[in-house]
Write an enzyme that holds these catalytic residues in place. Sequence first.
Site, PDB file in Angstrom:
ATOM      1  N   LYS A 198      72.051  17.960  35.101  1.00 24.16           N
ATOM      2  CA  LYS A 198      72.673  18.412  33.850  1.00 24.16           C
ATOM      3  C   LYS A 198      73.702  19.492  34.152  1.00 24.16           C
ATOM      4  CE  LYS A 198      72.349  21.670  30.981  1.00 24.16           C
ATOM      5  NZ  LYS A 198      73.748  21.896  30.581  1.00 24.16           N
ATOM      6  N   GLY A 251      72.440  29.499  37.837  1.00 19.61           N
ATOM      7  CA  GLY A 251      72.965  30.060  36.594  1.00 19.61           C
ATOM      8  C   GLY A 251      72.580  31.519  36.466  1.00 19.61           C
ATOM      9  N   SER A 252      72.486  31.983  35.243  1.00 16.22           N
ATOM     10  CA  SER A 252      72.250  33.413  35.019  1.00 16.22           C
ATOM     11  C   SER A 252      70.766  33.758  35.228  1.00 16.22           C
ATOM     12  CB  SER A 252      72.652  33.767  33.586  1.00 16.22           C
ATOM     13  OG  SER A 252      71.877  33.018  32.682  1.00 16.22           O
ATOM     14  N   THR A 253      70.529  35.018  35.497  1.00 16.99           N
ATOM     15  CA  THR A 253      69.157  35.491  35.685  1.00 16.99           C
ATOM     16  C   THR A 253      68.360  35.321  34.389  1.00 16.99           C
ATOM     17  OG1 THR A 253      69.784  36.963  37.473  1.00 16.99           O
ATOM     18  CG2 THR A 253      67.797  37.565  36.250  1.00 16.99           C
ATOM     19  N   GLY A 256      67.414  31.768  34.125  1.00 15.56           N
ATOM     20  CA  GLY A 256      66.477  31.499  35.222  1.00 15.56           C
ATOM     21  C   GLY A 256      65.041  31.842  34.832  1.00 15.56           C
ATOM     22  N   GLU A 273      69.071  29.932  41.828  1.00 17.76           N
ATOM     23  CA  GLU A 273      70.231  30.657  42.370  1.00 17.76           C
ATOM     24  C   GLU A 273      70.861  31.385  41.202  1.00 17.76           C
ATOM     25  OE1 GLU A 273      71.227  30.956  45.384  1.00 17.76           O
ATOM     26  OE2 GLU A 273      70.105  29.375  46.395  1.00 17.76           O
ATOM     27  N   CYS A 307      79.276  34.081  41.732  1.00 14.25           N
ATOM     28  CA  CYS A 307      78.022  34.811  41.882  1.00 14.25           C
ATOM     29  C   CYS A 307      78.036  35.772  43.066  1.00 14.25           C
ATOM     30  CB  CYS A 307      76.873  33.819  42.010  1.00 14.25           C
ATOM     31  SG  CYS A 307      77.137  32.614  43.313  1.00 14.25           S
ATOM     32  N   GLU A 404      76.077  42.468  35.857  1.00 12.45           N
ATOM     33  CA  GLU A 404      76.981  41.405  36.287  1.00 12.45           C
ATOM     34  C   GLU A 404      77.977  41.124  35.156  1.00 12.45           C
ATOM     35  OE1 GLU A 404      75.695  37.220  36.502  1.00 12.45           O
ATOM     36  OE2 GLU A 404      76.604  37.131  38.482  1.00 12.45           O
TER      37      GLU A 404
END
Length: 502
Positions: A198, A251-253, A256, A273, A307, A404
């Site tokens: 996806k 993707g983003s934390t 995640g 990641e 990233c 970030e």
Amino acid sequence: MSAAPETLGPSARTREYLSGEHLLLINGERVPAASGDKIEVQDPASEDIVTSVAGAGAEDIDRAVAAARAALKGEWSKLTSYERARLMLKFADEIDANIAQIAELEVLENGLPRMISEFTVAKFGAEFMRYFAGWTNKIHGKTIPVSPMDAANGETLTYTRREPIGVVGAITPWNAPLAMAILKLAPVLATGCTIVLKPAELTPLVALYLGELAHKVGFPPGVINVVPGYGHTAGAALAEHPDVDKISFTGSTAVGKKIIEASTGNLKKVTLELGGKSPFVVFPDADLERVIPGAVRGCFFLQGQNCMASTRLFVHEDVFDNVVEGVAGGVGQMPIGPGLDPNSLLGPLISGDQRSRVMEFVDAGKSSDAELVCGGEALPGRGFFMQPTLFSRTNMDMKIAREEIFGPVLCVQSFSDSELQAVADEANATVYGLSGSVWTRDISVAHKMAAMIDSGQVSINCHAAVDPAVPFGGNKQSGWGREFGEEGLDPYLKTKATTVLF
Ligand code: NAP
Ligand code: MG
């Protein structure tokens, strides 16, 4: 301040491709979404809608997972490792043969400069696939010389097998569509797993195009399924699906953490990641001729939507003014423009929302004690362009230094400590730990500092040195597990120990 530049158009071949229908790829067939939903794809340089793609929902995810499950037991499982490698090598050749087309699609959906896209298509597309093709026939277990049974019962033999983990759900971000799709596909194919991919809803085209190329090359139906859709619907359905064995997420934390929660239903395996806020540490003896262009590239590559971006420069007081002046000069010379313009080195941000988010950080920086050295404005006119922005005299209490931003914003902070640990503590003072670099001519300082930086990879006198053969991943809240290299196979394999009693 100049207005946003004029947008150039795509080639006739790409226009023709865009005018076609872009459907889901499930079980080797192009199919509409069960709901009939479509997602528009916007060119961030012109703000034009370039096409639309079918938007998957939970029902489509079910179909794709079922296809991937069936493929795992079908023809795919019967291929030898050599045959799998041959298919992967053919796939790599197809990618090479279509570099210009893939790059144009990537530029149109993401905005990145064409030359950077062409480089990543060749390096991450074709070479990454070839690197993993080389692993297919080197995945094997061990024989273990112990006797787990009572020796009196007879002789035993124990061996391990490395089996494919099964159906992989891959969820990827929009910042590098080709690289993201490839770095999920390659280890899946090398290990004999199957995949439901996806891509981010903002950038579905390259992933679909790759899926179509793979089909043309002859991967059996259901091995590679591509289902663009929204994160909160298609992504969430994949993350919590009871018949998915593993999720590979980039993707983003924040998302995640949701993936981990969603995985608990069937305890699927998860690799993540995630975000970063990487330090770039400059000692006074460093070669500034290399530091300055390295700092510009390290932060502003992909408009800072990277990233691994080196968004925090730590510079020794003795060379601080020189570095700030040099970096500001380099930033000022970066040609801003649509990715299709061959001269452009800095494209638009991915979306209006993303630019607004980045500008909120810039405003926070402007109202802090940091010094705005250059940039700090969005460009007027069409396209989500903004000036590359440099803040000096930042410190780790500031929001712009801690969080970030995922945009073209660089923070520069000074240090005067001769105590390496104190410098490392500042460099490590974020929740992230993805990348980092140390710049010095002193090899002891370089290696000591590299060891002290708490991140998955550290570079010395360069930044973010990435290669398919080199393990990649994050410490702390930058992720779980490693991708790339031999270690990158592990998350896609499960070990079975077998004991025979003779
Ligand atoms: P994101 O918002 O976390 O989205 C990543 C992917 O997750 C997208 O496909 C998204 O779909 C999907 N998603 C969103 N909500 C979901 C949910 N509840 N369940 C399942 N999937 C969901 O990240 P992004 O904004 O696309 O990308 C930027 C972030 O990615 C940054 O933090 C960056 O550091 C990180 N990143 C990390 C690496 C790395 O290798 N460490 C590489 C690149 C980027 P939609 O887009 O359709 O919502
Ligand atoms: Mg998002």
